[in-house]
Structures are given as structure tokens and as C-alpha cells.
Scaffold this active site. Sequence first.
Site, PDB file in Angstrom:
ATOM      1  N   ASP A  35      47.681  41.236  28.838  1.00 42.98           N
ATOM      2  CA  ASP A  35      47.594  42.431  29.683  1.00 42.98           C
ATOM      3  C   ASP A  35      48.371  43.598  29.083  1.00 42.98           C
ATOM      4  O   ASP A  35      49.530  43.446  28.697  1.00 42.98           O
ATOM      5  CB  ASP A  35      48.161  42.133  31.077  1.00 42.98           C
ATOM      6  CG  ASP A  35      47.221  41.279  31.907  1.00 42.98           C
ATOM      7  OD1 ASP A  35      46.035  41.651  32.021  1.00 42.98           O
ATOM      8  OD2 ASP A  35      47.656  40.248  32.435  1.00 42.98           O
ATOM      9  N   ASP A 174      39.895  37.508  37.418  1.00 42.06           N
ATOM     10  CA  ASP A 174      41.305  37.764  37.129  1.00 42.06           C
ATOM     11  C   ASP A 174      42.008  38.108  38.435  1.00 42.06           C
ATOM     12  O   ASP A 174      41.655  39.082  39.095  1.00 42.06           O
ATOM     13  CB  ASP A 174      41.438  38.929  36.131  1.00 42.06           C
ATOM     14  CG  ASP A 174      42.878  39.159  35.688  1.00 42.06           C
ATOM     15  OD1 ASP A 174      43.761  38.368  36.065  1.00 42.06           O
ATOM     16  OD2 ASP A 174      43.111  40.142  34.971  1.00 42.06           O
ATOM     17  N   GLY A 175      42.995  37.268  38.804  1.00 38.18           N
ATOM     18  CA  GLY A 175      43.792  37.573  39.995  1.00 38.18           C
ATOM     19  C   GLY A 175      43.802  36.463  41.023  1.00 38.18           C
ATOM     20  O   GLY A 175      42.743  36.094  41.535  1.00 38.18           O
TER      21      GLY A 175
END
Length: 217
Positions: A35, A174-175
Site C-alpha cells: 500500500d 481489499d478490506g
Amino acid sequence: MEKLLCPSMMCANFASLKKEIKDLEEGGIDIFHLDVMDGSFVPNFGMGLQDIEYICKTAIKPCDVHLMIENPSKYVEKFASLGAKIIYIHPEIDPHACRTLQMIKDAGAKAGIAINPGTSFETVKDLLHLCDYVMLMSVNPGFAGQKYLDFVTPKFKKFVDEAKNYGGYDVMIDGACSPEKIEMLSKIGVKGFILGTSALFGKDKSYQEIIKELRGL
């Protein structure tokens, strides 16, 4: 369908990063997820260039880079040169996302878009022919440890169902990617899972044990 299991290295133990990379690879992961945040597009700062360069050089498995930054086109060649095999941009911040995706391909990497929870299929569909990967955010980008936003679930199905009409991109999440969400979303055709503290890091089991369990879901 074989899952792509992608550890989010922002959650790794940086005090022993070389060992983390080795243990994760021996555990059977597929792609390292890196990230990059600028403190502007998202209210946080992510991994530094030196971290990314080190992981890309040390890892045997491929690395992706998730650019949560303004003006991503300025940095495409930089991250490709560091060794990123997949580069994700946010179309919400890039008025020329089409051009940037082509830049990623021209730099020798696979092109992906990352889509915020509030961004609809209709607003990005014209970009999908250029995408190898579409990563849906199930939390608001910028912070680890958030709760999964349930209203995003139907959007996963929409992007999976439409993939065949746009060249066959792979859908990623994602998450807040817990084992329960991996089981649910893999059944509707989601291919890749960014693994953070919900499923992989900070557990009492080895990475090998955890990855084996996740593959079995």
C-alpha cells in the site's frame, strides 16, 4: 477456482521483514500487496519507497502496488522499475485514468483499478477493457482494522458477472477480509483476497496453517 491469497504487507512485522517474506512464501501466498498512501487522497501514510523496493527485490513471489495517491501517473514508471508486477490506481482521483492504465501496461506491469465503497460499476465500466484486475474496497481506504461494509457485497457480484464482457479481469477484495468473507465471496466468483489482520496477521497459528485453511474455504 483457485484463490489468489495476497498478504497486505502494511500489517507485517517490519522488525523481521526478511523472515516475514520467507515465512509467507513458504506458507503458500500468491502475491505481496503493498500500500502506498500520500496523506492527501487518504488521511494516512503508507509504506515507503525503500520498503517497497526491499520487498520487491527480496520476494520470489510477485508484488502488487496499490496507489492511494494523487497524480498516480507520475509514479507508474517508478513503481514498475522497483519491481511491481501489478499496479492499482484509483479512478476517483485520476481524471485521465484511461491513459494511466495504458502507461502501466506500457511499463510492463498488469493494470488494475481499486474502487472505493461509494463508487459504482457504471462510473468505471469504460475503463474495464484496460484492466487485468479490479479490486473492490470493502472499507474506506486508508486505515487497517475497519469493519466490512455490507452494502458493497452486491457490487462484487456485479463486477464478477460483467467480467466476461470486458476481457475477463479478475475481481479482488481489499478490506476486512475475514475467513467468513473469503468463503462467501469466493462462492460468487471473487478471485483474489487481500489478507490483513482479519485473516492472516497477528494470529496464534503459522502462516502455513492459516493459508491452508483459507484455501479450503
